[in-house]
Design a protein around this motif. Sequence first.
Motif, PDB file in Angstrom:
ATOM      1  N   LYS A   8       0.842  -1.192   0.000  1.00  9.21           N
ATOM      2  CA  LYS A   8       0.000   0.000   0.000  1.00  9.21           C
ATOM      3  C   LYS A   8       0.882   1.249   0.000  1.00  9.21           C
ATOM      4  O   LYS A   8       1.735   1.414   0.858  1.00  9.21           O
ATOM      5  CB  LYS A   8      -0.903  -0.015   1.234  1.00  9.21           C
ATOM      6  CG  LYS A   8      -1.965   1.044   1.233  1.00  9.21           C
ATOM      7  CD  LYS A   8      -2.908   0.844   2.402  1.00  9.21           C
ATOM      8  CE  LYS A   8      -4.083   1.788   2.262  1.00  9.21           C
ATOM      9  NZ  LYS A   8      -5.072   1.568   3.321  1.00  9.21           N
ATOM     10  N   THR A   9       0.671   2.097  -0.988  1.00 14.83           N
ATOM     11  CA  THR A   9       1.356   3.387  -1.062  1.00 14.83           C
ATOM     12  C   THR A   9       0.299   4.460  -1.313  1.00 14.83           C
ATOM     13  O   THR A   9      -0.879   4.159  -1.516  1.00 14.83           O
ATOM     14  CB  THR A   9       2.395   3.403  -2.205  1.00 14.83           C
ATOM     15  OG1 THR A   9       1.715   3.210  -3.452  1.00 14.83           O
ATOM     16  CG2 THR A   9       3.438   2.310  -2.033  1.00 14.83           C
ATOM     17  N   ALA A  14      -1.506  -2.313  -4.229  1.00 15.54           N
ATOM     18  CA  ALA A  14      -1.418  -3.509  -5.065  1.00 15.54           C
ATOM     19  C   ALA A  14      -1.578  -4.745  -4.211  1.00 15.54           C
ATOM     20  O   ALA A  14      -0.874  -4.917  -3.214  1.00 15.54           O
ATOM     21  CB  ALA A  14      -0.078  -3.528  -5.790  1.00 15.54           C
ATOM     22  N   LYS A  15      -2.510  -5.589  -4.584  1.00 13.19           N
ATOM     23  CA  LYS A  15      -2.704  -6.891  -3.925  1.00 13.19           C
ATOM     24  C   LYS A  15      -2.143  -7.937  -4.876  1.00 13.19           C
ATOM     25  O   LYS A  15      -2.713  -8.180  -5.934  1.00 13.19           O
ATOM     26  CB  LYS A  15      -4.179  -7.126  -3.638  1.00 13.19           C
ATOM     27  CG  LYS A  15      -4.733  -6.139  -2.617  1.00 13.19           C
ATOM     28  CD  LYS A  15      -6.189  -6.399  -2.332  1.00 13.19           C
ATOM     29  CE  LYS A  15      -6.738  -5.386  -1.378  1.00 13.19           C
ATOM     30  NZ  LYS A  15      -6.491  -5.677   0.004  1.00 13.19           N
ATOM     31  N   LEU A  16      -1.012  -8.537  -4.482  1.00 15.09           N
ATOM     32  CA  LEU A  16      -0.243  -9.377  -5.385  1.00 15.09           C
ATOM     33  C   LEU A  16      -0.093 -10.791  -4.859  1.00 15.09           C
ATOM     34  O   LEU A  16       0.117 -11.005  -3.666  1.00 15.09           O
ATOM     35  CB  LEU A  16       1.152  -8.767  -5.568  1.00 15.09           C
ATOM     36  CG  LEU A  16       1.170  -7.292  -5.999  1.00 15.09           C
ATOM     37  CD1 LEU A  16       2.565  -6.717  -5.839  1.00 15.09           C
ATOM     38  CD2 LEU A  16       0.679  -7.159  -7.411  1.00 15.09           C
ATOM     39  N   ASN A  17      -0.159 -11.768  -5.778  1.00  7.99           N
ATOM     40  CA  ASN A  17       0.092 -13.162  -5.401  1.00  7.99           C
ATOM     41  C   ASN A  17       1.556 -13.505  -5.682  1.00  7.99           C
ATOM     42  O   ASN A  17       2.332 -12.666  -6.137  1.00  7.99           O
ATOM     43  CB  ASN A  17      -0.879 -14.110  -6.105  1.00  7.99           C
ATOM     44  CG  ASN A  17      -0.686 -14.165  -7.598  1.00  7.99           C
ATOM     45  OD1 ASN A  17       0.354 -13.781  -8.137  1.00  7.99           O
ATOM     46  ND2 ASN A  17      -1.689 -14.651  -8.305  1.00  7.99           N
ATOM     47  N   LYS A  18       1.940 -14.744  -5.417  1.00  6.82           N
ATOM     48  CA  LYS A  18       3.332 -15.152  -5.569  1.00  6.82           C
ATOM     49  C   LYS A  18       3.842 -14.982  -7.002  1.00  6.82           C
ATOM     50  O   LYS A  18       4.945 -14.497  -7.220  1.00  6.82           O
ATOM     51  CB  LYS A  18       3.515 -16.607  -5.123  1.00  6.82           C
ATOM     52  CG  LYS A  18       4.963 -17.064  -5.197  1.00  6.82           C
ATOM     53  CD  LYS A  18       5.103 -18.531  -4.862  1.00  6.82           C
ATOM     54  CE  LYS A  18       6.536 -19.005  -4.889  1.00  6.82           C
ATOM     55  NZ  LYS A  18       7.317 -18.642  -6.035  1.00  6.82           N
ATOM     56  N   SER A  19       3.045 -15.365  -7.974  1.00  4.28           N
ATOM     57  CA  SER A  19       3.473 -15.243  -9.375  1.00  4.28           C
ATOM     58  C   SER A  19       3.725 -13.787  -9.750  1.00  4.28           C
ATOM     59  O   SER A  19       4.709 -13.469 -10.430  1.00  4.28           O
ATOM     60  CB  SER A  19       2.415 -15.844 -10.303  1.00  4.28           C
ATOM     61  OG  SER A  19       2.232 -17.201 -10.030  1.00  4.28           O
ATOM     62  N   GLU A  20       2.840 -12.908  -9.307  1.00  9.38           N
ATOM     63  CA  GLU A  20       2.997 -11.483  -9.612  1.00  9.38           C
ATOM     64  C   GLU A  20       4.236 -10.915  -8.932  1.00  9.38           C
ATOM     65  O   GLU A  20       4.978 -10.132  -9.532  1.00  9.38           O
ATOM     66  CB  GLU A  20       1.735 -10.726  -9.187  1.00  9.38           C
ATOM     67  CG  GLU A  20       0.523 -11.121 -10.001  1.00  9.38           C
ATOM     68  CD  GLU A  20      -0.807 -10.852  -9.322  1.00  9.38           C
ATOM     69  OE1 GLU A  20      -1.839 -11.192  -9.925  1.00  9.38           O
ATOM     70  OE2 GLU A  20      -0.832 -10.321  -8.196  1.00  9.38           O
TER      71      GLU A  20
END
Length: 116
Positions: A8-9, A14-20
């Motif tokens: 969070k900025t 951004a809500k990101l998974n491992k692949s991202e």
Amino acid sequence: METIHTIKTLDLTAKLNKSEIDILHFIDSWLPTLTDWSVDELSHKCRLFTTDAHAAVDMLILHGLLDNAPKCNVTGRRVSVPTEAAMWLRENSETIFSIKLMNDTDLYDDTEIAES
């Protein structure tokens, strides 16, 4: 169930998974030398299935962290990093690296990994 990491900025959450996270970590390591990649190349370099890489890239495009680049007849679908996203990556590179390190269990042997 997939783990989602939130960065969070002021400009972006951004809500990101491992692949991202894996893709962003790889891209960050090459900026500013390279600014566009083939999605198939990203899947190979990040050790992802091609379908997982395409899904991760689609989500990163929705977050505004990647853009579609002109398709190449040889390498297929390509993506690029917009200037604002490159700055965001640089500002959050330590956080991305920390999450990548936490997620990459190949870096540890069996005695260092907690089991549930």
